[in-house]
Scaffold this active site. Structure first.
Site, PDB file in Angstrom:
ATOM      1  N   LYS A   1      38.970  72.222-127.689  1.00  0.00           N
ATOM      2  CA  LYS A   1      40.429  71.985-127.735  1.00  0.00           C
ATOM      3  C   LYS A   1      40.819  70.949-128.773  1.00  0.00           C
ATOM      4  O   LYS A   1      41.866  71.054-129.398  1.00  0.00           O
ATOM      5  CB  LYS A   1      40.958  71.578-126.361  1.00  0.00           C
ATOM      6  CG  LYS A   1      40.238  70.412-125.708  1.00  0.00           C
ATOM      7  CD  LYS A   1      39.239  70.873-124.693  1.00  0.00           C
ATOM      8  CE  LYS A   1      38.244  69.774-124.388  1.00  0.00           C
ATOM      9  NZ  LYS A   1      37.611  69.887-123.105  1.00  0.00           N
TER      10      LYS A   1
ATOM     11  N   GLU B   1      39.835  80.698-124.596  1.00  0.00           N
ATOM     12  CA  GLU B   1      40.189  80.533-123.170  1.00  0.00           C
ATOM     13  C   GLU B   1      39.592  79.261-122.580  1.00  0.00           C
ATOM     14  O   GLU B   1      40.234  78.566-121.778  1.00  0.00           O
ATOM     15  CB  GLU B   1      39.689  81.755-122.389  1.00  0.00           C
ATOM     16  CG  GLU B   1      40.073  81.778-120.934  1.00  0.00           C
ATOM     17  CD  GLU B   1      41.585  81.891-120.745  1.00  0.00           C
ATOM     18  OE1 GLU B   1      42.174  80.872-120.338  1.00  0.00           O
ATOM     19  OE2 GLU B   1      42.168  82.958-121.003  1.00  0.00           O
TER      20      GLU B   1
ATOM     21  N   GLY C   1      39.707  74.656-118.128  1.00  0.00           N
ATOM     22  CA  GLY C   1      38.399  75.121-117.644  1.00  0.00           C
ATOM     23  C   GLY C   1      38.375  76.592-117.319  1.00  0.00           C
ATOM     24  O   GLY C   1      38.639  77.439-118.171  1.00  0.00           O
TER      25      GLY C   1
ATOM     26  N   ILE D   1      40.310  78.412-115.372  1.00  0.00           N
ATOM     27  CA  ILE D   1      41.569  79.123-115.085  1.00  0.00           C
ATOM     28  C   ILE D   1      41.917  79.991-116.298  1.00  0.00           C
ATOM     29  O   ILE D   1      41.979  79.468-117.414  1.00  0.00           O
ATOM     30  CB  ILE D   1      42.743  78.146-114.850  1.00  0.00           C
ATOM     31  CG1 ILE D   1      42.405  77.128-113.764  1.00  0.00           C
ATOM     32  CG2 ILE D   1      44.026  78.905-114.498  1.00  0.00           C
ATOM     33  CD1 ILE D   1      43.464  76.034-113.599  1.00  0.00           C
TER      34      ILE D   1
ATOM     35  N   GLU E   1      34.472  64.297-121.234  1.00  0.00           N
ATOM     36  CA  GLU E   1      34.189  64.520-122.651  1.00  0.00           C
ATOM     37  C   GLU E   1      33.051  63.605-123.096  1.00  0.00           C
ATOM     38  O   GLU E   1      32.761  62.601-122.450  1.00  0.00           O
ATOM     39  CB  GLU E   1      35.438  64.188-123.486  1.00  0.00           C
ATOM     40  CG  GLU E   1      36.614  65.097-123.208  1.00  0.00           C
ATOM     41  CD  GLU E   1      36.281  66.551-123.477  1.00  0.00           C
ATOM     42  OE1 GLU E   1      35.985  66.900-124.622  1.00  0.00           O
ATOM     43  OE2 GLU E   1      36.299  67.350-122.523  1.00  0.00           O
TER      44      GLU E   1
ATOM     45  N   ASP F   1      42.654  64.267-124.219  1.00  0.00           N
ATOM     46  CA  ASP F   1      42.175  65.617-123.915  1.00  0.00           C
ATOM     47  C   ASP F   1      43.320  66.474-123.349  1.00  0.00           C
ATOM     48  O   ASP F   1      43.501  67.631-123.757  1.00  0.00           O
ATOM     49  CB  ASP F   1      41.013  65.526-122.914  1.00  0.00           C
ATOM     50  CG  ASP F   1      40.505  66.884-122.482  1.00  0.00           C
ATOM     51  OD1 ASP F   1      39.780  67.519-123.277  1.00  0.00           O
ATOM     52  OD2 ASP F   1      40.845  67.323-121.370  1.00  0.00           O
TER      53      ASP F   1
ATOM     54  N   LYS G   1      45.169  69.947-124.980  1.00  0.00           N
ATOM     55  CA  LYS G   1      45.406  71.203-124.246  1.00  0.00           C
ATOM     56  C   LYS G   1      46.899  71.529-124.193  1.00  0.00           C
ATOM     57  O   LYS G   1      47.295  72.692-124.311  1.00  0.00           O
ATOM     58  CB  LYS G   1      44.826  71.076-122.832  1.00  0.00           C
ATOM     59  CG  LYS G   1      43.308  70.948-122.830  1.00  0.00           C
ATOM     60  CD  LYS G   1      42.809  70.496-121.470  1.00  0.00           C
ATOM     61  CE  LYS G   1      41.298  70.354-121.450  1.00  0.00           C
ATOM     62  NZ  LYS G   1      40.806  69.660-120.255  1.00  0.00           N
TER      63      LYS G   1
END
Ligand code: HSE
Length: 449
Positions: free
Chosen positions: A103, A127, A132, A134, A188, A199, A203
């Site tokens: 990401k 994805e 994660g 989902i 991470e 992070d 996303k």
């Protein structure tokens, strides 16, 4: 069965190892779903490993592995934004489809990487980069494709949610829980990315681009982490019927209708947030992530599951591989329109991306939790509430605790939504009052979720 699909897995950390384990465990299912045999032909690793199947080439030259004739799909799970970028660009140049969980790399360089992939008629699937296991990228790009997204709000960092949950439920110290999250493979490589909100901001940038059809703009995401949250605030919030969660928000603002369009645009923000205890997101705990999407005409939908860890991330990586197996299948059968059959990287046709502005922090609209420490004198509360009312800020609740040290009282105030610039002015004035002893603590509050 037609010819095998050959995978290179570059990086053998938590996620790379998780992908190998998933393939070993579920190979029959994968074959039955795709109609193809799926084989790992190469792994990219700097250090030779004796726990890897001897039929798999262990290549310490990651660039060579990314371009190998022996590979159809390159899975990049190295992390970071330097070598990983070089490897992905090299794979694309050599006509390989790419699957990545990275990401940080996509949030910062995705516009360039996706354009390069389109020019080379290959796909970069991601994805695993968001939430994660989902399947939120699939949901947003395909399942909700007919809807106009109004806003989304989500818990999108598993480590942060795990820490906040353990602190609240068990009173465990922050550092202790972070160490456990690292041991469990959630955090991470640099865990400050998790706890400082970076992070989650990576996303959110990806989700927002897919939601609104805008280019990736990570540098414009407002970002606050969880390191300043104290148990005291967690407890006051609970007393008032709220829970503090670290959330990412992407919100479309149409302006206030007054003709003043200073608040029209998109809010991109990650920060600790008070949300009502009975909100669905307030009850998503541990390493779970959840994304709540409000779209028209569908309304609200919620997606929830493990947001970090080897199994969850490998599940998302292999979902992308399965999609690409089908793309490769159509290529082999001389279907020239491979790209035409694939959803664009950011869900919208690249030429149709919009230049809707991203709002600055001072333009954002949220409610607030304020903790003000004041001397226990007559009129203090009146002074504070007058300043808030002069700034047009509507108070929703007030909690005043008895003086606990040297005549000092904590006053907790919840407000209705207000433009941040107004709140800044009010806080500056409150802090100048002689009766105020400390900086005002502020945490955003949102009833959205
Ligand atoms: N460190 C990330 C998290 C891993 O905790 O959510 C999944 O992206």
């Amino acid at each position: 069965m037609s010819k095998s699909i050959k995978l290179a897995i570059l990086g053998l950390g938590t996620v790379g190892t998780g992908v190998i384990n998933l393939i070993n465990d579920n190979l029959d299912e994968l074959k039955r779903r795709s109609g193809r045999d799926i084989v790992i032909t190469e792994v990219g690793t700097r250090r030779q490993r004796d726990d890897i199947d001897p039929n798999i080439i262990q290549n310490s030259d990651l660039m060579a592995a990314a371009a190998s004739d022996n590979v159809d799909i390159v899975i990049e799970v190295i992390g970071g934004t330097t070598l990983a970028k070089d490897v992905i660009m090299h794979a694309i140049k050599n006509g390989k489809h790419v699957v990545t969980a990275n990401k940080a790399l996509l949030a910062e360089h995705g516009n360039e990487i996706f354009a390069f992939a389109e020019a080379h008629n290959v796909h970069v699937a991601y994805e695993a980069a968001v939430a994660g296991g989902i399947p939120i990228i699939k949901v947003m790009r395909e399942g909700l494709a007919a809807n106009k997204i109004e806003w989304l709000a989500g818990i999108i960092n598993g480590t942060g949610n795990f820490i906040m949950t353990e602190m609240r439920d068990k009173g465990r110290p922050f550092a202790d829980v972070l160490t456990e999250a690292q041991e469990l493979g959630y955090a991470e490589a640099d865990p400050t990315f998790d706890v400082e909100g970076i992070d989650a901001a990576h996303k959110l940038a990806l989700l927002a681009s897919i939601a609104f059809g805008i280019p990736l703009q990570f540098d414009k995401v407002y970002c606050e982490g969880i390191t300043a949250i104290t148990l005291q605030d967690v407890n006051y919030a609970e007393e008032l019927g709220y829970r503090i969660k670290h959330l990412g928000f992407a919100v479309r603002r149409e302006g206030d209708g007054s003709g003043d369009n200073s608040t029209a645009g998109i809010e991109l923000r990650v920060h600790p947030t008070l949300i009502p205890q009975n909100a669905l997101l307030a009850n998503v705990n541990g390493v779970k992530n959840a994304v709540l999407v409000n779209s028209h005409p569908l309304g609200q939908t919620l997606y929830c599951g493990d947001g970090a860890g080897a199994g969850a991330t490998a599940s998302a990586v292999m979902a992308d591989v399965m999609d690409l197996v089908r793309v490769l299948g159509s290529k082999d059968s001389n279907n020239e329109s491979t790209n035409g059959h694939h959803v664009p990287h950011l869900a919208f046709i690249p030429e149709q991306l919009s230049d809707t502005p991203i709002l600055r922090a001072e333009q954002m609209i949220t409610g607030y939790y304020l903790r003000v420490h004041a001397h226990d004198n007559p009129g203090v509360l009146a002074d504070i509430t007058r300043i808030l009312s002069d700034a047009g800020i509507n108070i929703d609740a007030i909690l005043q605790k008895p003086a606990h040290k040297l005549g000092q009282v904590p006053v907790i105030i919840l407000t209705l939504p207000v433009v941040e610039s107004q709140m800044n002015i009010a806080i500056e004035k409150i802090e100048k009052l002689d009766t105020i002893t400390d900086k005002v603590v502020r945490i955003r509050l949102d009833e959205l979720a």
